[in-house]
Design a protein around this motif. Sequence first.
Motif, PDB file in Angstrom:
ATOM      1  N   GLU A  16     101.236  81.317  65.144  1.00 15.25           N
ATOM      2  CA  GLU A  16     100.768  82.468  65.924  1.00 15.25           C
ATOM      3  C   GLU A  16     100.169  82.016  67.241  1.00 15.25           C
ATOM      4  O   GLU A  16      99.570  80.949  67.335  1.00 15.25           O
ATOM      5  N   LEU A  17     100.339  82.858  68.250  1.00 12.48           N
ATOM      6  CA  LEU A  17      99.787  82.616  69.571  1.00 12.48           C
ATOM      7  C   LEU A  17      98.301  82.929  69.509  1.00 12.48           C
ATOM      8  O   LEU A  17      97.912  84.041  69.151  1.00 12.48           O
ATOM      9  N   ARG A  18      97.453  81.957  69.800  1.00  6.93           N
ATOM     10  CA  ARG A  18      96.007  82.162  69.751  1.00  6.93           C
ATOM     11  C   ARG A  18      95.484  82.707  71.075  1.00  6.93           C
ATOM     12  O   ARG A  18      94.776  83.689  71.097  1.00  6.93           O
ATOM     13  N   HIS A  19      95.788  82.022  72.171  1.00  9.88           N
ATOM     14  CA  HIS A  19      95.398  82.507  73.495  1.00  9.88           C
ATOM     15  C   HIS A  19      96.219  81.798  74.559  1.00  9.88           C
ATOM     16  O   HIS A  19      96.931  80.844  74.269  1.00  9.88           O
ATOM     17  N   GLU A  20      96.086  82.302  75.770  1.00  6.39           N
ATOM     18  CA  GLU A  20      96.850  81.742  76.868  1.00  6.39           C
ATOM     19  C   GLU A  20      95.919  80.999  77.809  1.00  6.39           C
ATOM     20  O   GLU A  20      94.899  81.529  78.231  1.00  6.39           O
ATOM     21  N   GLY A  21      96.276  79.764  78.101  1.00  2.05           N
ATOM     22  CA  GLY A  21      95.538  78.986  79.088  1.00  2.05           C
ATOM     23  C   GLY A  21      96.121  79.247  80.464  1.00  2.05           C
ATOM     24  O   GLY A  21      96.930  80.154  80.651  1.00  2.05           O
ATOM     25  N   LYS A  22      95.741  78.423  81.423  1.00  4.61           N
ATOM     26  CA  LYS A  22      96.246  78.617  82.781  1.00  4.61           C
ATOM     27  C   LYS A  22      97.731  78.280  82.892  1.00  4.61           C
ATOM     28  O   LYS A  22      98.478  78.985  83.534  1.00  4.61           O
ATOM     29  N   ARG A  23      98.141  77.187  82.234  1.00  8.06           N
ATOM     30  CA  ARG A  23      99.537  76.752  82.362  1.00  8.06           C
ATOM     31  C   ARG A  23     100.298  76.727  81.048  1.00  8.06           C
ATOM     32  O   ARG A  23     101.508  76.587  81.048  1.00  8.06           O
ATOM     33  N   HIS A  24      99.587  76.786  79.925  1.00 15.16           N
ATOM     34  CA  HIS A  24     100.222  76.711  78.620  1.00 15.16           C
ATOM     35  C   HIS A  24      99.677  77.786  77.695  1.00 15.16           C
ATOM     36  O   HIS A  24      98.590  78.302  77.920  1.00 15.16           O
ATOM     37  N   GLU A  25     100.432  78.065  76.657  1.00 15.63           N
ATOM     38  CA  GLU A  25      99.961  78.945  75.596  1.00 15.63           C
ATOM     39  C   GLU A  25      99.450  78.063  74.471  1.00 15.63           C
ATOM     40  O   GLU A  25     100.011  77.007  74.205  1.00 15.63           O
ATOM     41  N   THR A  32      99.876  73.243  59.191  1.00 11.39           N
ATOM     42  CA  THR A  32      99.203  71.991  59.519  1.00 11.39           C
ATOM     43  C   THR A  32      97.733  72.196  59.847  1.00 11.39           C
ATOM     44  O   THR A  32      96.973  71.237  59.860  1.00 11.39           O
ATOM     45  N   GLY A  33      97.348  73.427  60.153  1.00 12.50           N
ATOM     46  CA  GLY A  33      95.966  73.709  60.546  1.00 12.50           C
ATOM     47  C   GLY A  33      95.640  73.220  61.946  1.00 12.50           C
ATOM     48  O   GLY A  33      94.482  73.051  62.292  1.00 12.50           O
ATOM     49  N   LYS A  34      96.659  72.993  62.756  1.00 11.56           N
ATOM     50  CA  LYS A  34      96.464  72.444  64.092  1.00 11.56           C
ATOM     51  C   LYS A  34      96.743  73.467  65.181  1.00 11.56           C
ATOM     52  O   LYS A  34      97.578  74.355  65.022  1.00 11.56           O
ATOM     53  N   LEU A  35      96.045  73.297  66.293  1.00 10.96           N
ATOM     54  CA  LEU A  35      96.355  74.019  67.519  1.00 10.96           C
ATOM     55  C   LEU A  35      97.252  73.114  68.359  1.00 10.96           C
ATOM     56  O   LEU A  35      97.077  71.892  68.370  1.00 10.96           O
ATOM     57  N   PHE A  36      98.208  73.701  69.050  1.00  8.96           N
ATOM     58  CA  PHE A  36      99.092  72.928  69.917  1.00  8.96           C
ATOM     59  C   PHE A  36      99.507  73.787  71.101  1.00  8.96           C
ATOM     60  O   PHE A  36      99.404  75.006  71.063  1.00  8.96           O
ATOM     61  N   THR A  37      99.945  73.128  72.157  1.00  8.15           N
ATOM     62  CA  THR A  37     100.314  73.846  73.378  1.00  8.15           C
ATOM     63  C   THR A  37     101.818  73.991  73.495  1.00  8.15           C
ATOM     64  O   THR A  37     102.581  73.143  73.049  1.00  8.15           O
ATOM     65  N   VAL A  38     102.208  75.102  74.115  1.00  8.86           N
ATOM     66  CA  VAL A  38     103.613  75.370  74.416  1.00  8.86           C
ATOM     67  C   VAL A  38     103.646  75.878  75.852  1.00  8.86           C
ATOM     68  O   VAL A  38     102.862  76.753  76.219  1.00  8.86           O
ATOM     69  N   GLY A  39     104.545  75.331  76.655  1.00  8.08           N
ATOM     70  CA  GLY A  39     104.656  75.741  78.056  1.00  8.08           C
ATOM     71  C   GLY A  39     105.113  77.183  78.209  1.00  8.08           C
ATOM     72  O   GLY A  39     105.675  77.768  77.292  1.00  8.08           O
ATOM     73  N   ARG A  40     104.867  77.733  79.369  1.00 14.33           N
ATOM     74  CA  ARG A  40     105.246  79.123  79.642  1.00 14.33           C
ATOM     75  C   ARG A  40     106.556  79.240  80.411  1.00 14.33           C
ATOM     76  O   ARG A  40     106.794  80.231  81.075  1.00 14.33           O
ATOM     77  N   HIS A  41     107.401  78.262  80.332  1.00 16.07           N
ATOM     78  CA  HIS A  41     108.640  78.238  81.109  1.00 16.07           C
ATOM     79  C   HIS A  41     109.759  78.899  80.308  1.00 16.07           C
ATOM     80  O   HIS A  41     110.731  78.250  79.930  1.00 16.07           O
ATOM     81  N   ASN A  42     109.655  80.182  80.034  1.00 17.78           N
ATOM     82  CA  ASN A  42     110.541  80.880  79.101  1.00 17.78           C
ATOM     83  C   ASN A  42     112.029  80.691  79.361  1.00 17.78           C
ATOM     84  O   ASN A  42     112.805  80.575  78.426  1.00 17.78           O
ATOM     85  N   SER A  43     112.445  80.640  80.596  1.00 14.35           N
ATOM     86  CA  SER A  43     113.876  80.560  80.883  1.00 14.35           C
ATOM     87  C   SER A  43     114.377  79.122  81.000  1.00 14.35           C
ATOM     88  O   SER A  43     115.571  78.890  81.142  1.00 14.35           O
ATOM     89  N   GLN A  44     113.484  78.141  80.919  1.00  9.09           N
ATOM     90  CA  GLN A  44     113.882  76.743  81.042  1.00  9.09           C
ATOM     91  C   GLN A  44     114.148  76.128  79.669  1.00  9.09           C
ATOM     92  O   GLN A  44     113.610  76.568  78.666  1.00  9.09           O
TER      93      GLN A  44
END
Length: 60
Positions: A16-25, A32-44
């Motif tokens: 699940e998406l927790r929150h949005e940072g400036k450059r990553h979600e 796993t109980g972990k938070l991780f980042t995913v880029g916002r480059h939807n079309s790339q």
Amino acid sequence: MKYSELKKLLRKNGCELRHEGKRHEIWYSPKTGKLFTVGRHNSQDVAPGTFKAIMTQAGI
């Protein structure tokens, strides 16, 4: 695989998406109980190494 497709895959696997940072979600994986980042480059395309790292952190 595009970032938009990756996000659909993450949701399908319980992440699940927790929150949005400036450059990553910030996503959370209940497997796993972990938070991780995913880029916002939807079309790339996601780089192979980035894809593997996200899948590992998500427990998929």
